[in-house]
Write an enzyme that holds these catalytic residues in place. Sequence first.
Site, PDB file in Angstrom:
ATOM      1  N   LYS A  79       3.438   4.429   6.852  1.00  0.00           N
ATOM      2  CA  LYS A  79       2.514   4.189   5.752  1.00  0.00           C
ATOM      3  C   LYS A  79       1.815   2.854   5.955  1.00  0.00           C
ATOM      4  O   LYS A  79       2.426   1.876   6.402  1.00  0.00           O
ATOM      5  CB  LYS A  79       3.295   4.195   4.433  1.00  0.00           C
ATOM      6  CG  LYS A  79       2.435   4.075   3.170  1.00  0.00           C
ATOM      7  CD  LYS A  79       3.317   4.171   1.939  1.00  0.00           C
ATOM      8  CE  LYS A  79       2.515   4.112   0.648  1.00  0.00           C
ATOM      9  NZ  LYS A  79       3.366   4.285  -0.542  1.00  0.00           N
ATOM     10  N   SER A 149       2.040   7.525  -3.801  1.00  0.00           N
ATOM     11  CA  SER A 149       1.017   6.903  -2.994  1.00  0.00           C
ATOM     12  C   SER A 149       1.182   7.151  -1.498  1.00  0.00           C
ATOM     13  O   SER A 149       0.293   6.821  -0.702  1.00  0.00           O
ATOM     14  CB  SER A 149       1.045   5.383  -3.244  1.00  0.00           C
ATOM     15  OG  SER A 149       2.296   4.822  -2.860  1.00  0.00           O
ATOM     16  N   SER A 173       6.539   7.569  -5.256  1.00  0.00           N
ATOM     17  CA  SER A 173       5.482   7.642  -4.246  1.00  0.00           C
ATOM     18  C   SER A 173       5.886   8.263  -2.922  1.00  0.00           C
ATOM     19  O   SER A 173       5.033   8.543  -2.094  1.00  0.00           O
ATOM     20  CB  SER A 173       4.902   6.247  -3.999  1.00  0.00           C
ATOM     21  OG  SER A 173       4.149   5.818  -5.105  1.00  0.00           O
TER      22      SER A 173
END
Length: 463
Positions: A79, A149, A173
């Site tokens: 990420k 996210s 997330s």
Amino acid sequence: MQPFELSLAEAARALRARELSPVELTESVLARIGAVDGRLRAYATVAADAATAAAVHAEREISETGPRSPLHGIPMGLKDLIDAAGLPTTASSDVRAGHIADHDSQVAARLKAAGAVLLGKTHTHEFAYGLTTPQTSNAWDQSRVAGGSSGGSAVAVAAGEATFALGTDTGGSIRVPAALNGVVGLKPTYGLVSRSGVTSLSWSLDHVGPLTRSATDAALVLAATAGYDPRDPASVSGPPLDVTGSGDLKGLRVGIPRNHFFDRVSPEVEEAVRRAIERLTELGAKPVEVEIPMARYIQAIQWGLMVPEATAYHERSLRAVPDLYTPDVRALLEAGELTSAGDYLRAQRARTMMRDDWARMFGGIDVLAAPTVPMTAAKSGQDTVEWADGTVEAVSDCYVRLSAPANITGVPALTLPVGHDHAGLPIGMQLMARPFRDATVLRVGRVYEEAAADVGRIAPVAA
């Protein structure tokens, strides 16, 4: 089956047996990225040359001395909050444009030591402050949200653009996008995996964890990334983590919530999750109904902690370059400036009470089983959902409502796919346990997967 379709465990077995090489595997995944990522936009940065070079090095090492770990030669994504030396860490934001990491984060260093091959950085909702990752499309239906996210990481794994990926989880997330894209996502116990070198959203709620195609894969990644790190104030020390064991579910007490987790949930999600819970009982688990403590305060506590902590982290840049933030994130950060110290302290006290109450709840059960999200992936641009009782809820509130408790309490939480709705969109069930019982939720997940069909299927994205 093409190499990019293999799970981590399957790929590791093939590499160990010399039926597949790291170069062949990495080239297959890079080709998959080239074929589908123009539509899915899972990646913020693809480091193809570096990944190929790392795969060549891994192939030589495995040939000469054997694999260092099950992750040796396995291609993965990080990420775009997680530092990897020499690559951008932009948090998918113009605020960080051009930022290149000088050092590896602790998790990137651990994965490098395990021999994993870094493909690149996956998109996040800007600074992880959202539940949709708007620049990324759902792997199962490109007209729908990826979830956030860690949307890029979930989509990359679901579409075969990474064998596994890391994400972060502050209010769901990892688990929200994992559920919406039909993959496994693990939020470990708070403090089990270091966050040093990882851009923060909310220091007291942030967790780093894997997104994979199976619970077995998640266990392998957790074993490689967990461990004490003095650079993370929340990091905990203890014996090496063993999450590779197996077993049956005989005598395991599975908690079934009477409140909160099945309130305002779509009928298809409820049906699929209750069917999965029944499957656990057929496999030997004992069902125990439980009352979720402090349910009415969950979202207030979550927002009461996250909003001021996020604003404090962004204080300087919010004042220096406010126009570089996207409107939704800027609005949330500015709202945090209105939170009083008293409100923040009340949220902290309420969290302590909730942790204590949840500890008592777990005294009577081994795992809690519940829906991960109340509904499947929303349409892109959809702002609200209307429930059968007439309640209108923001999509972001809908998605965080069932995942936030595990962040507030710090307990481990695993989501795994348990079906699809009428449109073919994935449905997720989450399993939670008391702190540091990560091995328990992973064991239950593995046993469920062994008995279930259609586990680990790649999303049907046409190349």
